[in-house]
Design a protein around this motif. Sequence first.
Motif, PDB file in Angstrom:
ATOM      1  N   LYS A 170      -0.345  13.282   4.449  1.00 49.92           N
ATOM      2  CA  LYS A 170       0.418  14.317   5.175  1.00 49.92           C
ATOM      3  C   LYS A 170      -0.027  14.402   6.632  1.00 49.92           C
ATOM      4  O   LYS A 170       0.796  14.471   7.543  1.00 49.92           O
ATOM      5  CB  LYS A 170       0.232  15.685   4.494  1.00 49.92           C
ATOM      6  CG  LYS A 170       1.011  15.848   3.206  1.00 49.92           C
ATOM      7  CD  LYS A 170       0.677  17.200   2.563  1.00 49.92           C
ATOM      8  CE  LYS A 170       1.106  17.254   1.111  1.00 49.92           C
ATOM      9  NZ  LYS A 170       0.474  18.365   0.388  1.00 49.92           N
TER      10      LYS A 170
ATOM     11  N   ASN B 239       8.620   8.397   6.296  1.00 50.38           N
ATOM     12  CA  ASN B 239       9.468   8.419   5.097  1.00 50.38           C
ATOM     13  C   ASN B 239       8.668   8.166   3.820  1.00 50.38           C
ATOM     14  O   ASN B 239       9.211   7.774   2.794  1.00 50.38           O
ATOM     15  CB  ASN B 239      10.581   7.361   5.226  1.00 50.38           C
ATOM     16  CG  ASN B 239      10.014   5.942   5.350  1.00 50.38           C
ATOM     17  OD1 ASN B 239       8.821   5.760   5.617  1.00 50.38           O
ATOM     18  ND2 ASN B 239      10.866   4.942   5.158  1.00 50.38           N
ATOM     19  N   LEU B 240       7.339   8.387   3.877  1.00 53.96           N
ATOM     20  CA  LEU B 240       6.497   8.118   2.703  1.00 53.96           C
ATOM     21  C   LEU B 240       6.656   9.205   1.650  1.00 53.96           C
ATOM     22  O   LEU B 240       6.814  10.384   1.978  1.00 53.96           O
ATOM     23  CB  LEU B 240       5.018   8.064   3.114  1.00 53.96           C
ATOM     24  CG  LEU B 240       4.603   6.937   4.068  1.00 53.96           C
ATOM     25  CD1 LEU B 240       3.148   7.143   4.507  1.00 53.96           C
ATOM     26  CD2 LEU B 240       4.760   5.571   3.413  1.00 53.96           C
ATOM     27  N   ASN B 241       6.609   8.802   0.387  1.00 57.86           N
ATOM     28  CA  ASN B 241       6.554   9.765  -0.709  1.00 57.86           C
ATOM     29  C   ASN B 241       5.069  10.010  -0.994  1.00 57.86           C
ATOM     30  O   ASN B 241       4.364   9.134  -1.504  1.00 57.86           O
ATOM     31  CB  ASN B 241       7.262   9.188  -1.940  1.00 57.86           C
ATOM     32  CG  ASN B 241       7.262  10.156  -3.108  1.00 57.86           C
ATOM     33  OD1 ASN B 241       6.243  10.748  -3.461  1.00 57.86           O
ATOM     34  ND2 ASN B 241       8.420  10.316  -3.737  1.00 57.86           N
ATOM     35  N   VAL B 242       4.595  11.188  -0.618  1.00 60.95           N
ATOM     36  CA  VAL B 242       3.158  11.508  -0.683  1.00 60.95           C
ATOM     37  C   VAL B 242       2.611  11.351  -2.099  1.00 60.95           C
ATOM     38  O   VAL B 242       1.539  10.767  -2.311  1.00 60.95           O
ATOM     39  CB  VAL B 242       2.892  12.945  -0.153  1.00 60.95           C
ATOM     40  CG1 VAL B 242       1.429  13.317  -0.314  1.00 60.95           C
ATOM     41  CG2 VAL B 242       3.307  13.055   1.310  1.00 60.95           C
ATOM     42  N   GLU B 243       3.349  11.856  -3.084  1.00 64.49           N
ATOM     43  CA  GLU B 243       2.899  11.761  -4.482  1.00 64.49           C
ATOM     44  C   GLU B 243       2.739  10.306  -4.906  1.00 64.49           C
ATOM     45  O   GLU B 243       1.769   9.936  -5.551  1.00 64.49           O
ATOM     46  CB  GLU B 243       3.905  12.448  -5.424  1.00 64.49           C
ATOM     47  CG  GLU B 243       3.698  13.933  -5.564  1.00 64.49           C
ATOM     48  CD  GLU B 243       2.342  14.288  -6.182  1.00 64.49           C
ATOM     49  OE1 GLU B 243       1.964  13.713  -7.207  1.00 64.49           O
ATOM     50  OE2 GLU B 243       1.652  15.149  -5.610  1.00 64.49           O
ATOM     51  N   PHE B 244       3.721   9.480  -4.540  1.00 65.06           N
ATOM     52  CA  PHE B 244       3.668   8.063  -4.915  1.00 65.06           C
ATOM     53  C   PHE B 244       2.468   7.376  -4.262  1.00 65.06           C
ATOM     54  O   PHE B 244       1.701   6.684  -4.927  1.00 65.06           O
ATOM     55  CB  PHE B 244       4.969   7.350  -4.511  1.00 65.06           C
ATOM     56  CG  PHE B 244       4.904   5.860  -4.742  1.00 65.06           C
ATOM     57  CD1 PHE B 244       5.055   5.333  -6.012  1.00 65.06           C
ATOM     58  CD2 PHE B 244       4.651   4.985  -3.677  1.00 65.06           C
ATOM     59  CE1 PHE B 244       4.971   3.954  -6.230  1.00 65.06           C
ATOM     60  CE2 PHE B 244       4.553   3.617  -3.883  1.00 65.06           C
ATOM     61  CZ  PHE B 244       4.726   3.094  -5.168  1.00 65.06           C
TER      62      PHE B 244
END
Length: 201
Positions: A127, A138-143
């Motif tokens: 984050k 555009n990153l998916n933090v959870e992934f």
Amino acid sequence: MRENIIQKATEMFLNLGFKSVTMDDLAQEMGISKKTIYSHFKNKTELVEQTAITMSDTITCGIDDIVGFKKNPIEELYEIKKFIMVHLKDEKSSPLYQLQKYYPKIYTSLKEIQFECTHRCIAENVKRGMELGIYRDNLNVEFVSRIYFTGVTSIKDNNLFPTEIFSKPELLDYYLEYHLRGIVTPKGRNVLNSIINSNQE
């Protein structure tokens, strides 16, 4: 005395392996009787569990301290890697692999603790990196945080990454660079390259 036993056992388990070290070895190394050890731990399994928890707590607290400095997120990951290497040394005995094989219950609960710590740390790291424009927006933090944990766990598997081919510090370096190159922006790549270059000097 209990703390001293845990400290010496941790050192021996890391260097020689959880399976290899006997209570006799530990007593001899410490110059105390086995009876003294058994007055603090009812059996070897309990001692292994306590040393594993102590090691995990030390590493978790250390990582939290590093995160508290709010450094550049890329630098932060290299600081964490350095800290972990100091505490786990370049162990030849693959202690985690032995823990998984001979003490599966302890290994499973330790892995849960490690996941919580790693997931929290990496999610926060990603984050901040996105906010600073050094990680892609555009990153998916959870992934990313889960795939990071999966990778870090996998490189500890001696069957997949035998120590005859890879040293532990080398593996962590390779993995960290691999992870970061997948998520950095051009601005972040400059930071990463400068860290890698200064580490090689």
